[in-house]
Design an enzyme around this catalytic site. Structure first.
Site, PDB file in Angstrom:
ATOM      1  N   CYS A 171       0.928  -7.196   2.805  1.00 20.77           N
ATOM      2  CA  CYS A 171      -0.531  -7.030   2.802  1.00 20.77           C
ATOM      3  C   CYS A 171      -1.271  -8.345   3.010  1.00 20.77           C
ATOM      4  O   CYS A 171      -2.464  -8.339   3.324  1.00 20.77           O
ATOM      5  CB  CYS A 171      -0.967  -6.401   1.486  1.00 20.77           C
ATOM      6  SG  CYS A 171       0.005  -4.957   1.016  1.00 20.77           S
TER       7      CYS A 171
ATOM      8  N   HIS B 166      -7.344  -0.126   3.689  1.00 24.22           N
ATOM      9  CA  HIS B 166      -6.245  -1.084   3.586  1.00 24.22           C
ATOM     10  C   HIS B 166      -5.252  -0.915   4.733  1.00 24.22           C
ATOM     11  O   HIS B 166      -4.160  -0.391   4.549  1.00 24.22           O
ATOM     12  CB  HIS B 166      -5.550  -0.899   2.238  1.00 24.22           C
ATOM     13  CG  HIS B 166      -4.491  -1.913   1.933  1.00 24.22           C
ATOM     14  ND1 HIS B 166      -4.503  -3.198   2.445  1.00 24.22           N
ATOM     15  CD2 HIS B 166      -3.361  -1.830   1.169  1.00 24.22           C
ATOM     16  CE1 HIS B 166      -3.438  -3.858   2.000  1.00 24.22           C
ATOM     17  NE2 HIS B 166      -2.728  -3.047   1.239  1.00 24.22           N
TER      18      HIS B 166
END
Length: 392
Positions: free
Chosen positions: A85, A338
């Site tokens: 991420c 996300h």
């Protein structure tokens, strides 16, 4: 080291599955960033792209080389970064360091992902690759499970009844949803209350559906330039004042420190020292709230609130616009979305626009001069902290 500025930013809409390829998505964000910087593709000297799952999403490796061709930055060095991420944040940090060192004058960096296009089962499986694949994944450690364990650990260490912690976690999500309602590029746009969060189904106790961010498709890009180049191109440069990065091994090897994540604290310390500031100087922060408990842990790890006190700060409005520090006025990962390879660049997109005073009035932080991004990769394996200051 030379001073380095962000002179252009761009971001696609974040959403569920989109029909565009990785190259097309990144090109959309890149062209917006180039236009914002008032430069053409031929001015770009290098391209750094964060992407974690392109091999699975499209069966495509070496994506940056094709992206460079798509945007007309022909034959430049084009590198892919994988920090889960935190992939885009790693790419931007390297762009900053190489421009500061004088290797390049103008670099475009960012990230792209088609996480929603993978579908929930495959996305969940591939996300889990960023925990330890030999021991953690076979034991059932997907990321909802990781952060559920951290929530229980947090409650135990700080003596919080789990129901009280759930209420605090719910407020983190409510605040993010409230801001995401006014972000035209956010994935989730809905009004949610604390009771709504507490009534949503349990994903991994004590984490419930509204405590979790969505899988998203999207891209974000930033143009990073030397101070000298910035002076000729941008009347309102935003300087990268500090940068930090640290790593950790599997969650089990972090056990003695949990629920705190040592890599985050080391990374933030590096960034604060480089910028010559303290946490009290930060006006706005885009931090990593993949789950609401992650936001609470991050706010404490960055030094905004005492350990064990961040959830209460959210309930009091101290983490909101007008409070001690404005956290995630974009809507955060929770509402904005996300797309993991793009997330860090989207955080930079928001902070830069906040410092310029360019976001929607409902979520603009008044007189913001110093901003910060915090991006977490895996279960603490990669942490990147970036600090930005207005340059005018």
């Amino acid at each position: 080291m030379r001073k380095v500025a962000v002179i252009g930013v761009g971001q696609t809409r974040f959403s569920g599955a989109q029909g565009k390829s990785l190259s097309e998505l990144f090109a959309e964000a890149a062209f917006e960033a180039l236009a914002d910087a008032h430069i053409e593709s031929k001015s770009v000297q290098a391209l750094f792209v964060g992407n974690a799952l392109g091999d699975f999403a499209e069966g495509q490796g070496m994506t940056p080389a094709f992206i460079a061709d798509y945007i007309g930055a022909w034959n430049v060095p084009a590198n892919r970064y994988d920090g889960a991420c935190a992939s885009a944040s790693v790419a931007i940090r390297d762009a900053f360091l190489l421009v500061a060192a004088g290797v390049y004058d103008i670099v475009i960096a960012g990230g792209v992902e088609r996480a929603a296009s993978l579908g929930t089962p495959l996305a969940t499986r591939t996300f889990a690759m960023f925990s330890d694949s030999r021991y953690e994944f076979p034991a059932g450690m997907t990321f909802p499970g990781v952060f559920a364990l951290l929530a229980h650990r947090y409650a135990a260490v700080y003596g919080l009844p789990i129901e009280k912690l759930k209420e605090q976690m719910a407020q983190v999500s409510v605040q993010s949803y409230n801001h995401g309602m006014f972000n035209p590029k956010a994935h989730l746009k809905k009004s949610v209350t604390i009771p709504d969060v507490l009534k949503s189904f349990t994903v991994a106790t004590p984490i419930q559906l509204h405590d979790c961010c969505p899988f998203s498709d999207g891209a974000a890009a930033v143009v990073v330039a030397s101070e000298e180049a910035a002076k000729t191109l941008s009347p309102r440069p935003v300087f990268i004042a500090g940068a930090g990065q640290a790593s950790s091994g599997p969650l089990a090897s972090q056990g003695a420190y949990l629920p705190r994540l040592k890599a985050r604290e080391l990374s933030a310390r590096q960034a604060y020292a480089m910028a010559g500031i303290t946490p009290a100087d930060i006006d706005v922060c885009e931090l990593h709230d993949c789950f609401s408990i992650a936001g609470i842990i991050a706010a404490e790890g960055l030094g905004f609130f005492e350990q064990g006190k961040a959830g209460e700060a959210w309930l009091k409005g101290e983490a909101d616009i007008g409070g001690k520090v404005a956290i995630n006025p974009s809507g955060g990962l929770k509402s904005k979305g996300h797309p993991i390879g793009a997330t860090g660049a989207a955080q930079v997109y928001e902070v830069v626009r906040q410092l310029r005073g360019e976001v929607e009035p409902e979520r603009q932080v008044p007189e913001a001069r110093i901003g910060m991004t915090d991006t977490l990769g895996g279960d603490g394996g990669t942490m990147v902290s970036l600090i930005f200051k207005r340059g005018w």
